[in-house]
Scaffold this motif. Structure first.
Motif, PDB file in Angstrom:
ATOM      1  N   GLY A  64       0.828  -1.204   0.000  1.00 19.32           N
ATOM      2  CA  GLY A  64       0.000   0.000   0.000  1.00 19.32           C
ATOM      3  C   GLY A  64       0.861   1.252   0.000  1.00 19.32           C
ATOM      4  O   GLY A  64       0.572   2.231  -0.711  1.00 19.32           O
ATOM      5  N   ALA A  65       1.951   1.238   0.784  1.00 15.95           N
ATOM      6  CA  ALA A  65       2.875   2.376   0.806  1.00 15.95           C
ATOM      7  C   ALA A  65       3.507   2.567  -0.568  1.00 15.95           C
ATOM      8  O   ALA A  65       3.659   3.700  -1.055  1.00 15.95           O
ATOM      9  N   GLY A  66       3.863   1.445  -1.218  1.00 13.55           N
ATOM     10  CA  GLY A  66       4.438   1.516  -2.552  1.00 13.55           C
ATOM     11  C   GLY A  66       3.458   2.089  -3.563  1.00 13.55           C
ATOM     12  O   GLY A  66       3.841   2.878  -4.448  1.00 13.55           O
ATOM     13  N   LEU A  67       2.183   1.736  -3.429  1.00 10.73           N
ATOM     14  CA  LEU A  67       1.165   2.255  -4.346  1.00 10.73           C
ATOM     15  C   LEU A  67       0.934   3.754  -4.143  1.00 10.73           C
ATOM     16  O   LEU A  67       0.714   4.489  -5.104  1.00 10.73           O
ATOM     17  N   VAL A  68       0.990   4.207  -2.887  1.00 12.58           N
ATOM     18  CA  VAL A  68       0.875   5.652  -2.614  1.00 12.58           C
ATOM     19  C   VAL A  68       2.026   6.389  -3.293  1.00 12.58           C
ATOM     20  O   VAL A  68       1.832   7.427  -3.948  1.00 12.58           O
ATOM     21  N   ALA A  69       3.246   5.838  -3.148  1.00 10.78           N
ATOM     22  CA  ALA A  69       4.423   6.460  -3.780  1.00 10.78           C
ATOM     23  C   ALA A  69       4.270   6.485  -5.306  1.00 10.78           C
ATOM     24  O   ALA A  69       4.604   7.480  -5.967  1.00 10.78           O
ATOM     25  N   LYS A  70       3.748   5.410  -5.865  1.00 11.64           N
ATOM     26  CA  LYS A  70       3.568   5.305  -7.326  1.00 11.64           C
ATOM     27  C   LYS A  70       2.575   6.354  -7.835  1.00 11.64           C
ATOM     28  O   LYS A  70       2.839   7.080  -8.814  1.00 11.64           O
ATOM     29  N   LYS A  71       1.435   6.451  -7.158  1.00 15.15           N
ATOM     30  CA  LYS A  71       0.412   7.407  -7.578  1.00 15.15           C
ATOM     31  C   LYS A  71       0.937   8.840  -7.461  1.00 15.15           C
ATOM     32  O   LYS A  71       0.664   9.689  -8.320  1.00 15.15           O
ATOM     33  N   ALA A  72       1.697   9.093  -6.391  1.00 12.96           N
ATOM     34  CA  ALA A  72       2.256  10.435  -6.204  1.00 12.96           C
ATOM     35  C   ALA A  72       3.240  10.763  -7.324  1.00 12.96           C
ATOM     36  O   ALA A  72       3.230  11.878  -7.870  1.00 12.96           O
ATOM     37  N   CYS A  73       4.073   9.795  -7.687  1.00  9.16           N
ATOM     38  CA  CYS A  73       5.032  10.006  -8.788  1.00  9.16           C
ATOM     39  C   CYS A  73       4.298  10.318 -10.088  1.00  9.16           C
ATOM     40  O   CYS A  73       4.675  11.228 -10.839  1.00  9.16           O
ATOM     41  N   GLU A  74       3.242   9.564 -10.368  1.00 11.78           N
ATOM     42  CA  GLU A  74       2.496   9.738 -11.611  1.00 11.78           C
ATOM     43  C   GLU A  74       1.790  11.091 -11.685  1.00 11.78           C
ATOM     44  O   GLU A  74       1.619  11.665 -12.757  1.00 11.78           O
ATOM     45  N   VAL A  79       8.399  14.205  -2.434  1.00 12.25           N
ATOM     46  CA  VAL A  79       8.765  14.516  -1.038  1.00 12.25           C
ATOM     47  C   VAL A  79       9.900  15.534  -1.041  1.00 12.25           C
ATOM     48  O   VAL A  79      10.859  15.408  -1.812  1.00 12.25           O
ATOM     49  N   LYS A  80       9.775  16.535  -0.165  1.00 10.73           N
ATOM     50  CA  LYS A  80      10.824  17.558  -0.081  1.00 10.73           C
ATOM     51  C   LYS A  80      12.150  16.907   0.321  1.00 10.73           C
ATOM     52  O   LYS A  80      12.181  16.028   1.196  1.00 10.73           O
ATOM     53  N   ALA A 179       2.937  15.475   2.131  1.00 16.27           N
ATOM     54  CA  ALA A 179       2.300  16.709   2.609  1.00 16.27           C
ATOM     55  C   ALA A 179       3.330  17.615   3.282  1.00 16.27           C
ATOM     56  O   ALA A 179       3.219  18.839   3.228  1.00 16.27           O
ATOM     57  N   GLY A 180       4.316  17.003   3.937  1.00 14.27           N
ATOM     58  CA  GLY A 180       5.370  17.772   4.588  1.00 14.27           C
ATOM     59  C   GLY A 180       4.982  18.395   5.909  1.00 14.27           C
ATOM     60  O   GLY A 180       5.749  19.162   6.491  1.00 14.27           O
TER      61      GLY A 180
END
Length: 510
Positions: A64-74, A79-80, A179-180
């Protein structure tokens, strides 16, 4: 969480309280991070860690964490770079299924590279923050945050510079890193701006249950577990090359700063020392409510100016090799110096100052707790601790009782105790006492500058679980407390000077 964060920002200094004045709550600390402009505010995330504690056996949250990272990249979110990100699975299997799914690539892009396996951030092993980030926090008194998928979030444990620490699932760790800040309502506020210039919300990066199930089904394979664990008893080359003495008895190395022969059995005789009260003891620390075992017990990194750091430096250990208190828990010399060394300790003797120091009452000097304790001990004086409600809550168990004993603490007088910590204090020969209902140090007018005498019978047979005892001070105050030996077994421990000598005496008798 946003509501909780705002409450903590306004609450008085102490447990879940940062006491930031209203006019300072919108402060912005601008700084340069490796040549690029950066800024921090109260609530800014500076550590985001997926740690081993809660993800070793749960592929759903890891993928699930990997999918969040994937969607964010797309969507073009990133991440700052000044947020310290890390991924430390508890098992090598996690690496295999993250690679199999192709999601590790996206985690890497967001900074969540695999840094190792096992305990990291929630025991203080996140490592140092970048110097520019650390300076921005310190110079502007920013209440920075860590978000981690661990199971410990007490102040001073995760990192000395993250005063607000929140526990979250691995996918949420990634979301908060993006979100930071922890000062965000994911239902209403955007996480950031996508590459198309539009606001990206939490719902846009959160995977569905079906997506996660599909990733688990296709990527988590039985062979991964078999191949990872079939060699678990064979060790590895480094472990197998260690020289092991043939003796069945451990040979203490006097030069070791990791393992040291503890003093628990020094001068022990077969005859138990018996019951005893406390006479003319000084108050080492005067606490309010909610002092946890993480405030008491040595945990996290070893601060460069602390008594433990001085001890290690004196023994030829360079600062880069300090490691953590957790790694040095086999050395009582280090651990005693780390007891009550939490940088967020609120001790009434310091009149509002927060930190791991206290007042040496006879001289009025402000000293590290360990140094004050040793000065009392060397002069032949006992010490006590005054405390409020829920003293000893939390789960850093053994050293929270061993440490005070090594410092010479003979009794703790509190409004109430966490159940197991109270029992552990008895196990180390420390007397737990409770103020009467409606009373505490403040209502009785106790400042901690008095000397305390606890009138306990000298014969163990004259002490009953839960009986009342009188405490008097050198300025004429007298009050009644309940002695919290709650069982006959605990009385036996106390009669023997603690559970360790009790066990040894019984073993020898057999």
């Amino acid at each position: 969480m946003k509501s909780d964060w705002n409450s903590c920002l306004n609450n008085k200094a102490g447990f879940k309280g940062f006491a930031v004045p209203k006019e300072a709550q919108d402060k912005v600390a601008k700084f340069s991070f490796h040549g690029q402009p950066a800024e921090l505010r109260h609530g800014s995330v500076v550590i985001a860690a997926i740690t081993s504690c809660t993800n070793t056996s749960n592929p759903s949250v890891m993928l699930g964490a990997g999918l969040v990272a994937k969607k964010a990249c797309e969507l073009g979110l990133q991440v700052k770079p000044w947020i310290k990100t890390s991924l430390a699975p508890g098992s090598g299997v996690v690496t295999k299924y993250l690679l199999q799914s192709g999601l590790q690539e996206y985690l890497n892009t967001q900074g969540f590279h695999i840094v190792g396996y096992g305990c990291t951030t929630c025991i203080g092993n996140s490592g140092e923050l970048d110097e520019s980030v650390a300076s921005a926090i310190s110079e502007n008194d920013i209440v920075a945050s860590a978000v981690l998928s661990g199971n410990r979030n007490f102040e001073g444990r995760v990192h000395a510079l993250t005063r607000a620490n929140y526990l979250a699932s691995p996918p949420l760790v990634v979301a908060y890193a993006l979100a930071g800040t922890v000062d965000i309502d994911f239902d209403k506020e955007p996480i950031g701006t996508g590459k198309d210039g539009k606001s990206v919300y939490f719902k846009d990066i959160w995977p569905s249950t079906e997506e996660i199930a599909e990733a688990v089904q296709s990527s988590v394979l039985p062979e991964m577990f078999k191949s990872t664990y079939e060699a678990i008893t064979k060790g590895n080359p480094m472990w197998n090359q260690l020289s092991v003495p043939s003796s069945t008895m451990y040979s203490w190395d006097p030069n070791s700063t990791y393992i040291h022969e503890p003093p628990y059995f020094k001068n022990m005789t077969m005859e138990p020392p018996g019951a005893h009260g406390v006479k003319d003891a000084y108050c080492l620390l005067n606490f309010g409510d909610s002092i946890t075992t993480d405030h008491i017990s040595p945990a996290g990194s070893i601060h460069k100016d602390s008594p433990a750091a001085k001890f290690l430096l004196d023994h030829g250990v360079e600062r880069k090799d300090f490691n953590s208190y957790g790694s040095r828990r086999g050395n009582d010399e280090v651990m005693a110096r780390g007891t009550f060394a939490n940088i967020r300790l609120v001790n009434k003797l310091l009149n509002g100052e927060v930190g791991p120091k206290t007042v040496h009452v006879p001289t009025g000097e402000k000293l590290y707790v360990f140094d004050a304790a040793m000065r009392y001990k060397d002069a032949g004086y006992d010490t006590i601790v005054l405390a409020g409600a829920e003293y000893g809550s939390g789960s850093s168990r053994d050293w929270a009782a061993k440490g005070p004993m090594l410092l010479g603490v003979k009794a703790v007088i509190a409004k109430s105790f966490e159940r197991i910590h109270r029992s552990n204090l008895v196990g180390m020969g420390i007397i737990p006492l409770c103020f009467k209902s409606g009373e505490d140090a403040d209502t009785l007018g106790l400042t901690g500058h008095e000397r305390y005498t606890i009138d306990l019978p000298s014969k163990i047979t004259d002490i009953r679980p839960g009986q009342d005892v009188t405490v008097t001070t050198d300025n004429g105050k007298s009050f009644t407390c309940t002695v919290r030996f709650d069982t006959e077994v605990e009385l036996a421990y106390f009669n023997n000077g603690g559970i360790l000598p009790y066990v040894i005496r019984n073993l020898i008798k057999q």
